[in-house]
Design an enzyme around this catalytic site. Structure first.
Site, PDB file in Angstrom:
ATOM      1  N   HIS A  65       0.796  -1.015  -0.126  1.00 18.65           N
ATOM      2  CA  HIS A  65       0.050  -0.034   0.140  1.00 18.65           C
ATOM      3  C   HIS A  65       1.028   1.288   0.060  1.00 18.65           C
ATOM      4  O   HIS A  65       0.833   1.973   0.924  1.00 18.65           O
ATOM      5  CB  HIS A  65      -1.082  -0.036   1.229  1.00 18.65           C
ATOM      6  CG  HIS A  65      -2.116  -1.095   1.141  1.00 18.65           C
ATOM      7  ND1 HIS A  65      -1.910  -2.132   1.907  1.00 18.65           N
ATOM      8  CD2 HIS A  65      -3.291  -1.007   0.541  1.00 18.65           C
ATOM      9  CE1 HIS A  65      -3.017  -2.941   1.433  1.00 18.65           C
ATOM     10  NE2 HIS A  65      -3.865  -2.350   0.778  1.00 18.65           N
TER      11      HIS A  65
ATOM     12  N   PHE B 283      -8.794 -16.509  -3.961  1.00 15.02           N
ATOM     13  CA  PHE B 283      -9.026 -14.693  -4.022  1.00 15.02           C
ATOM     14  C   PHE B 283      -9.455 -14.615  -5.614  1.00 15.02           C
ATOM     15  O   PHE B 283     -10.641 -13.703  -5.710  1.00 15.02           O
ATOM     16  CB  PHE B 283      -7.615 -14.244  -4.125  1.00 15.02           C
ATOM     17  CG  PHE B 283      -7.661 -12.678  -4.254  1.00 15.02           C
ATOM     18  CD1 PHE B 283      -8.472 -11.956  -3.516  1.00 15.02           C
ATOM     19  CD2 PHE B 283      -6.778 -12.118  -5.187  1.00 15.02           C
ATOM     20  CE1 PHE B 283      -8.660 -10.488  -3.734  1.00 15.02           C
ATOM     21  CE2 PHE B 283      -6.767 -10.442  -5.270  1.00 15.02           C
ATOM     22  CZ  PHE B 283      -7.753  -9.889  -4.639  1.00 15.02           C
TER      23      PHE B 283
ATOM     24  N   HIS C 257       1.321   1.651  -5.819  1.00 17.44           N
ATOM     25  CA  HIS C 257      -0.128   0.879  -6.009  1.00 17.44           C
ATOM     26  C   HIS C 257      -0.889   1.955  -6.088  1.00 17.44           C
ATOM     27  O   HIS C 257      -1.825   1.951  -6.914  1.00 17.44           O
ATOM     28  CB  HIS C 257      -0.523   0.378  -4.481  1.00 17.44           C
ATOM     29  CG  HIS C 257      -1.828   0.028  -4.190  1.00 17.44           C
ATOM     30  ND1 HIS C 257      -2.497  -0.893  -5.080  1.00 17.44           N
ATOM     31  CD2 HIS C 257      -2.808   0.407  -3.597  1.00 17.44           C
ATOM     32  CE1 HIS C 257      -3.663  -0.915  -4.902  1.00 17.44           C
ATOM     33  NE2 HIS C 257      -3.990  -0.129  -3.893  1.00 17.44           N
TER      34      HIS C 257
ATOM     35  N   HIS D 187      -6.381   7.254  -2.618  1.00 16.78           N
ATOM     36  CA  HIS D 187      -7.313   6.397  -1.589  1.00 16.78           C
ATOM     37  C   HIS D 187      -6.414   5.457  -0.640  1.00 16.78           C
ATOM     38  O   HIS D 187      -7.035   4.861   0.362  1.00 16.78           O
ATOM     39  CB  HIS D 187      -7.891   5.399  -2.669  1.00 16.78           C
ATOM     40  CG  HIS D 187      -6.857   4.287  -3.033  1.00 16.78           C
ATOM     41  ND1 HIS D 187      -5.765   4.380  -4.109  1.00 16.78           N
ATOM     42  CD2 HIS D 187      -6.928   2.976  -2.692  1.00 16.78           C
ATOM     43  CE1 HIS D 187      -5.370   3.286  -4.228  1.00 16.78           C
ATOM     44  NE2 HIS D 187      -5.932   2.329  -3.369  1.00 16.78           N
ATOM     45  N   ASP D 188      -4.865   5.715  -0.693  1.00 13.43           N
ATOM     46  CA  ASP D 188      -4.278   4.766   0.464  1.00 13.43           C
ATOM     47  C   ASP D 188      -3.343   5.583   1.032  1.00 13.43           C
ATOM     48  O   ASP D 188      -2.202   5.006   1.669  1.00 13.43           O
ATOM     49  CB  ASP D 188      -3.578   3.617  -0.321  1.00 13.43           C
ATOM     50  CG  ASP D 188      -4.534   2.516  -0.282  1.00 13.43           C
ATOM     51  OD1 ASP D 188      -5.487   2.248   0.610  1.00 13.43           O
ATOM     52  OD2 ASP D 188      -4.897   1.373  -0.974  1.00 13.43           O
TER      53      ASP D 188
ATOM     54  N   ASN E  63      -4.788  -6.432  -9.789  1.00 16.16           N
ATOM     55  CA  ASN E  63      -3.516  -7.122  -9.847  1.00 16.16           C
ATOM     56  C   ASN E  63      -3.914  -8.258 -10.457  1.00 16.16           C
ATOM     57  O   ASN E  63      -2.879  -8.599 -11.555  1.00 16.16           O
ATOM     58  CB  ASN E  63      -3.100  -7.357  -8.291  1.00 16.16           C
ATOM     59  CG  ASN E  63      -2.805  -5.935  -7.743  1.00 16.16           C
ATOM     60  OD1 ASN E  63      -2.545  -6.172  -6.619  1.00 16.16           O
ATOM     61  ND2 ASN E  63      -2.448  -4.899  -8.416  1.00 16.16           N
TER      62      ASN E  63
ATOM     63  N   ASP F 213      -8.840  -1.286  -7.989  1.00 21.87           N
ATOM     64  CA  ASP F 213      -8.085  -1.704  -6.458  1.00 21.87           C
ATOM     65  C   ASP F 213      -8.086  -3.036  -6.468  1.00 21.87           C
ATOM     66  O   ASP F 213      -7.026  -3.499  -5.925  1.00 21.87           O
ATOM     67  CB  ASP F 213      -8.774  -1.198  -5.544  1.00 21.87           C
ATOM     68  CG  ASP F 213      -8.319  -1.048  -4.144  1.00 21.87           C
ATOM     69  OD1 ASP F 213      -6.952  -0.714  -4.186  1.00 21.87           O
ATOM     70  OD2 ASP F 213      -8.497  -1.006  -3.023  1.00 21.87           O
TER      71      ASP F 213
ATOM     72  N   GLN G  72      -4.083 -17.421  -3.948  1.00 18.82           N
ATOM     73  CA  GLN G  72      -4.434 -16.396  -5.170  1.00 18.82           C
ATOM     74  C   GLN G  72      -5.789 -17.111  -5.839  1.00 18.82           C
ATOM     75  O   GLN G  72      -6.578 -16.383  -6.543  1.00 18.82           O
ATOM     76  CB  GLN G  72      -3.248 -16.415  -5.991  1.00 18.82           C
ATOM     77  CG  GLN G  72      -2.184 -15.439  -5.465  1.00 18.82           C
ATOM     78  CD  GLN G  72      -2.545 -14.121  -5.068  1.00 18.82           C
ATOM     79  OE1 GLN G  72      -3.122 -13.445  -6.002  1.00 18.82           O
ATOM     80  NE2 GLN G  72      -2.711 -13.968  -3.669  1.00 18.82           N
TER      81      GLN G  72
END
Length: 655
Positions: A351, A563, A355, A391-392, A512, A509, A560
């Site tokens: 983060h 996810f 990113h 945003h981060d 990835n 977001d 992954q």
């Protein structure tokens, strides 16, 4: 059954993973009935050609693809006799592409089926549009023509019984709807129930499967906090005194904002790409592909002296002429961006500013697809790009739950609700008050208020515990408009427009796994290292180690796959339905990346394997850290006013 539309209801059978699925093509609507001005609200009788249109035209375009778990059966309803009867039609070759999974859209589709059957049975005139929707120009559900051959007695009886059964099913659903729940809540509850069932099966597969299921459940489902507080072992009274001392810190200011000294006026020529670099030509070549999905953001970071957020955002503002449209001085924009980027932790593995740059560039690409051309106003685009950039900001490298469990100052300030997301917003808007940093100074008061509202809504949507809620809302909106008869997704209200933008940012977001494999693997290494560092902190504090945070007991590859299957794929397939065919390549890459990780899952997460993975990841992150320390001089002379450590391993603010 003539033109009857068949849908997948809550009690459908388990569908095969590979089938003909619905695709939605989006073009701009040409209706002039009402236009939503993002600044002033709805304006009747205003042509969408004056600014952005108020709707999207949705079309069914069947194409072969692998569907997510949302298209499997909802087993709680499988024993219903009605469900079994309704299932008999969903496997029909003719209607295999009419798959609807959100409850409210299912009811609408069934009622439309009843209506069409009624016309077929009674031969009543049906050439008048029902509120302008049933037989509109974009309708995919035209009733049968009046000269349809008369049904045989057996066919008539069969269709009558099926129609009655369909109507009974609709009545059953309507009778069980709770009046205080929205239609999106119905979808959210169903999706959560289905996800819990899927995760239960996944958890039973292995010990690592159980850990991955627990991680997905804790991270992406908004659950009520348990009353039991986490057990923290305090070694001695010194630690107790230190914690009490920390709790006395003032909360009257926004923590995490560091004063930066810089020249108020920019002297010299604004850098071509917003940053000073000796690699200007090579950087320019990469930024020339800023409209392309999967640009090498890590290489951009290297070539820009680790200022990827500044150069990417500046390039997007320049390409979209946002500086010209909103009268933003280039020097002010660069001052703010450099100030903002300085507040991203340099050595936070995931983060960080890279990113943020990646999410910003990804959203820029999604905004540029042909399906969304001229849909959003310049102010909405400005808000979306700005929201992604901030945003981060000031992310401490730990999760919201960690901050809550440790009773951090931030968790106390924001009452345990979207702790980090609220903090990112507060820091970003506070930085606008610094000298020569207010990039919105020339916006009208109304524009500024509207932009702030949109940015807040978009950044808060990046709270992953709200994932299923946003997915349910989004899918309900798309499917409901798909079966409504008009084929037009109306975007004439703030709530509709911001919902699309929120999901766009959320997709970016979680993008990835949709990037080229070499880039995706780097992001995977980074997020796992960040998780492991949190696990190390939890171990030191004597806390239970969070799922996926134990560096000695994690199967990265299997995590992954889970996810992608349970989080990323359902989200991206819904986005692909909205903008078809513009996201088809993204879905293909996602599928390829899933297959890669599926094929490299080790037999068991042995300790030597985990240690080897951790060592390799640490080496790569050390190399990035070394590159970061050798940043070139930039035109702005930025120095820290306070003596802040730059060790990258930021202590969670207020914890």
């Amino acid at each position: 059954m003539g033109e009857t539309q068949h849908v997948v209801v809550q009690g459908e059978r388990r569908l095969s993973r590979l089938k003909i699925g619905p695709k939605i093509s989006v073009t701009t609507a040409t209706s002039t009935e009402q236009y939503f001005d993002v600044e002033n609200g709805a304006s009747p009788n205003k042509s969408p050609l004056d600014a952005s249109p108020s709707g999207l035209v949705l079309q069914n375009l069947p194409q072969q693809r692998r569907e997510s778990f949302l298209y499997r059966s909802d087993s709680d309803f499988e024993l219903s006799p009605k469900s079994l009867s309704r299932n008999s039609s969903v496997t029909s070759e003719v209607h295999a592409d009419d798959l609807i999974v959100t409850p409210f859209a299912q009811i609408l589709a069934s009622l439309r089926s009843v209506r069409n059957n009624y016309i077929t049975l009674t031969h009543v005139p049906a050439n008048r549009s029902r509120r302008g929707s049933a037989t509109g120009p974009h309708s995919n559900h035209q009733p049968q023509h009046l000269n349809t051959p008369k049904l045989s007695e057996d066919s008539f009886t069969k269709l009558s019984l099926e129609t009655l059964e369909e109507l009974d099913w609709c009545l059953d659903q309507l009778e069980t709807i709770q009046t205080h729940r929205s239609v999106s809540d119905m979808a959210s509850s169903k999706f959560k129930r289905m996800l819990n069932r899927e995760l239960s099966h996944f958890a039973e597969s292995s010990k690592s499967g159980n850990q991955i299921s627990e991680y997905i459940c804790n991270t992406f489902l908004d659950k009520q906090q348990e009353m039991d507080s986490p057990t923290i072992k305090v070694e001695d009274t010194d630690n107790q005194q230190k914690n009490k001392k920390d709790k006395k810190a003032t909360m009257a200011h926004i923590v995490g904002v560091r004063k930066l000294k810089h020249t108020n006026s920019f002297t010299g020529v604004v850098p071509r790409h917003g940053v000073e670099t000796v690699h200007e030509e090579e950087l320019g070549t990469l930024l020339g592909d800023i409209d392309r999905w999967g640009v090498d953001i890590f290489r951009i970071a290297e070539l820009s002296n680790n200022r990827p957020l500044t150069c990417v955002t500046y390039t997007i503002f320049r390409e979209r002429e946002l500086m010209k449209t909103f009268k933003i001085p280039p020097t002010t924009l660069l001052t703010y961006l450099l100030h903002l980027e300085e507040h991203y932790g340099r050595l936070i593995p995931y983060h960080n500013n890279i990113h943020a740059a990646d999410v910003t560039q990804s959203t820029h690409v999604l905004l540029s697809v042909a399906a969304l051309e001229n849909v959003f106003t310049d102010l909405e685009i400005l808000a979306a790009i700005f929201a992604c950039a901030i945003h981060d900001v000031d992310h401490p490298g730990v999760t919201n739950q960690f901050l809550v469990n440790t009773s951090s100052e931030l968790a106390l300030m924001y009452n345990d609700e979207s702790v980090l997301e609220n903090h990112h917003l507060a820091v970003a808007f506070k930085l606008l008050q610094e000298d020569n940093c207010d990039i919105f100074v020339n916006l009208t008061k109304k524009q500024r208020q509207t932009l702030r509202r949109m940015v807040i809504d978009m950044v808060l949507s990046t709270d992953m515990t709200k994932h299923m809620e946003h997915l349910a809302n989004f899918k309900t909106m798309v499917e409901t408009n798909k079966v409504s008869g008009t084929g037009v997704l109306s975007l004439d209200s703030y709530s509709d427009r911001i919902q699309v933008l929120q999901n766009m940012v959320h997709c970016s977001d979680l993008s990835n796994p949709t990037k080229p494999l070499c880039i995706y693997r780097q992001w995977t290494d980074r997020i796992m290292e960040e998780f492991f560092r949190q696990g190390d902190k939890e171990r030191e504090r004597g806390m239970d180690i969070s799922p996926m945070c134990d560096r000695h007991n994690v199967t990265v590859e299997k995590s992954q796959v889970g996810f992608i299957d349970y989080i990323v794929h359902p989200l991206w397939e819904t986005w692909a339905d909205l903008v078809h065919p513009d996201a088809q390549d993204i879905l293909d890459t996602l599928e390829d990346n899933r297959d890669y990780y599926q094929n490299v899952i080790p037999m068991s997460p042995t300790k030597s394997f985990c240690n080897k993975r951790t060592s390799e990841t640490g080496d790569r992150l050390d190399n990035i850290a070394e590159d970061t320390d050798h940043m070139g001089n930039i035109q702005f002379k930025l120095t820290l006013e306070d003596d802040q450590p730059e060790d990258g391993e930021k202590t969670p603010t207020g914890s």
